[in-house]
Scaffold this active site. Structure first.
Site, PDB file in Angstrom:
ATOM      1  N   LYS A  11       0.838  -1.212   0.000  1.00 37.34           N
ATOM      2  CA  LYS A  11       0.000   0.000   0.000  1.00 37.34           C
ATOM      3  C   LYS A  11       0.876   1.268   0.000  1.00 37.34           C
ATOM      4  CE  LYS A  11      -3.623  -2.565   2.284  1.00 37.34           C
ATOM      5  NZ  LYS A  11      -4.859  -2.523   3.016  1.00 37.34           N
ATOM      6  N   HIS A  95      -8.719  -3.289  -6.103  1.00 33.98           N
ATOM      7  CA  HIS A  95      -8.614  -3.390  -4.642  1.00 33.98           C
ATOM      8  C   HIS A  95      -9.738  -2.561  -4.012  1.00 33.98           C
ATOM      9  CE1 HIS A  95      -7.144  -2.906  -0.539  1.00 33.98           C
ATOM     10  NE2 HIS A  95      -6.460  -4.020  -0.761  1.00 33.98           N
ATOM     11  N   GLU A  97      -9.811  -0.553  -1.647  1.00 36.00           N
ATOM     12  CA  GLU A  97      -9.489   0.859  -1.381  1.00 36.00           C
ATOM     13  C   GLU A  97      -9.593   1.685  -2.669  1.00 36.00           C
ATOM     14  OE1 GLU A  97      -5.838  -0.058   0.635  1.00 36.00           O
ATOM     15  OE2 GLU A  97      -7.031  -0.933   2.250  1.00 36.00           O
ATOM     16  N   GLU A 167     -11.573 -10.520  -1.040  1.00 33.35           N
ATOM     17  CA  GLU A 167     -11.235  -9.743   0.147  1.00 33.35           C
ATOM     18  C   GLU A 167     -12.499  -9.096   0.710  1.00 33.35           C
ATOM     19  OE1 GLU A 167      -6.864  -8.521   0.147  1.00 33.35           O
ATOM     20  OE2 GLU A 167      -7.878  -7.076  -1.127  1.00 33.35           O
ATOM     21  N   GLY A 173      -7.636  -4.817   7.060  1.00 35.17           N
ATOM     22  CA  GLY A 173      -6.986  -3.882   7.982  1.00 35.17           C
ATOM     23  C   GLY A 173      -7.752  -3.706   9.291  1.00 35.17           C
ATOM     24  N   SER A 213      -6.785  -9.311   6.891  1.00 36.30           N
ATOM     25  CA  SER A 213      -6.224  -9.560   8.223  1.00 36.30           C
ATOM     26  C   SER A 213      -5.592 -10.946   8.382  1.00 36.30           C
ATOM     27  CB  SER A 213      -7.291  -9.336   9.307  1.00 36.30           C
ATOM     28  OG  SER A 213      -7.735  -7.983   9.267  1.00 36.30           O
TER      29      SER A 213
HETATM   30  C1  PEP Z   1      -5.302  -5.843   1.645  1.00 37.06           C
HETATM   31  O1  PEP Z   1      -5.258  -4.632   1.695  1.00 37.06           O
HETATM   32  O2  PEP Z   1      -5.345  -6.398   0.541  1.00 37.06           O
HETATM   33  C2  PEP Z   1      -5.329  -6.585   2.906  1.00 37.06           C
HETATM   34  C3  PEP Z   1      -5.715  -7.839   2.874  1.00 37.06           C
HETATM   35  O3  PEP Z   1      -4.947  -5.913   4.032  1.00 37.06           O
HETATM   36  P1  PEP Z   1      -4.779  -6.536   5.512  1.00 37.06           P
HETATM   37  O4  PEP Z   1      -4.014  -7.819   5.373  1.00 37.06           O
HETATM   38  O5  PEP Z   1      -4.031  -5.507   6.276  1.00 37.06           O
HETATM   39  O6  PEP Z   1      -6.165  -6.769   6.038  1.00 37.06           O
END
Ligand code: PEP
Length: 258
Positions: A11, A95, A97, A167, A173, A213
């Site tokens: 990131k 993603h 985000e 995801e 996160g 996570s």
């Molecule tokens: C991600 O941003 O793709 C992600 C899985 O983040 P995290 O592992 O911090 O949850």
């Protein structure tokens, strides 16, 4: 068993020096481990420097995003040819985000996926539901729409080379990961949708990563699920120890399948 793919999404973190050091220490740590694909996705301004550290190793280098056009008046964007020029073979697209902070739509992600394949860049195509969508029972519906629009017009051969990252947005996160059973349920559904749209041969070749996570202590259980073929890792990819521990969990499962 599909070859697991463990990818670290750094990131917008780390300095140039920290990025190079992290890449170097991952390289040293995983030297000799075979049967697992490992990828680093640093911030785009550090790609070339990280490439110089990883060059000659088996570690995949990828960008976190790219535009669908190759050049032009798109201030602040980078194109597929540009990331390829600095050593990338892969790119993360869609993603959460990018979708939820920067307003990327399924159609924009579809253009990016097409552009990546047209330039020979392998995408990790991310999708996942938000908390309110899960709580109102819409998870499968959301995934179906993201997948259908994202893959529109792609050649079956390209689809078979795709990595999909499931995801759940509520797990990114937050420290709250989906249970292995929750993740497997959605991964199984994604594979069934792929079989419906592109046939069994394609659906069994697509790698589906889980992200949200993931830590060294929950990686084994998640990776043991039949339709989970790797992990996309955010926070835990920023430290050599946690990232490489997760890679070694995948490596152990390849050596002695459960
Ligand atoms: C991600 O941003 O793709 C992600 C899985 O983040 P995290 O592992 O911090 O949850």
């Amino acid at each position: 068993m599909l070859r697991p793919f463990i990818a670290g999404n750094w990131k917008m973190n780390l300095t140039l020096k920290e990025s190079k050091d992290l890449a170097g220490s991952i390289r040293a740590d995983i030297e000799g481990m075979q049967g697992v694909d490992v990828g680093a996705f640093p911030p785009s301004v550090f790609l070339e420097s990280v490439y110089s550290v990883l060059k000659g190793s088996s570690i995949i280098l990828g960008a976190q995003n790219m535009h669908w056009e190759d050049n032009g008046a798109f201030t602040g964007e980078v194109s597929g040819s540009m990331i390829k020029d600095v050593g990338c073979t892969h790119v993360i697209l869609g993603h959460s985000e990018r979708r939820h902070i920067f307003g990327e739509t399924d159609s924009m992600i579809n253009l990016k996926l097409r552009a990546a394949f047209a330039r020979g860049i392998m995408p990790i195509f991310c999708l996942g539901e938000r908390l309110e969508e899960r709580e109102s029972g819409k998870t499968f519906k959301v995934i179906e729409k993201q997948l259908k629009t994202g893959l529109e017009g792609l050649k079956p051969d390209d689809v078979s080379m795709l990595t999909i990252a499931y995801e759940p947005v509520w797990a990114i996160g937050t420290g709250k990961n989906a249970t292995p059973a929750q993740a497997q349920e959605v991964h199984g559904h994604i594979r069934a949708l792929l079989e419906e749209s592109h046939g069994e041969d394609v659906s069994t070749r697509v790698r589906i990563q889980y992200g949200g996570s993931v830590k060294p202590d929950n990686a084994a259980e998640i990776l043991a699920q039949p339709d989970i073929n790797g992990l996309l890792i955010g926070g835990a990819s920023l430290k050599k120890d946690s990232f490489c521990k997760i890679v070694s969990v995948a490596f152990e499962q390849v050596r002695s399948p459960v």
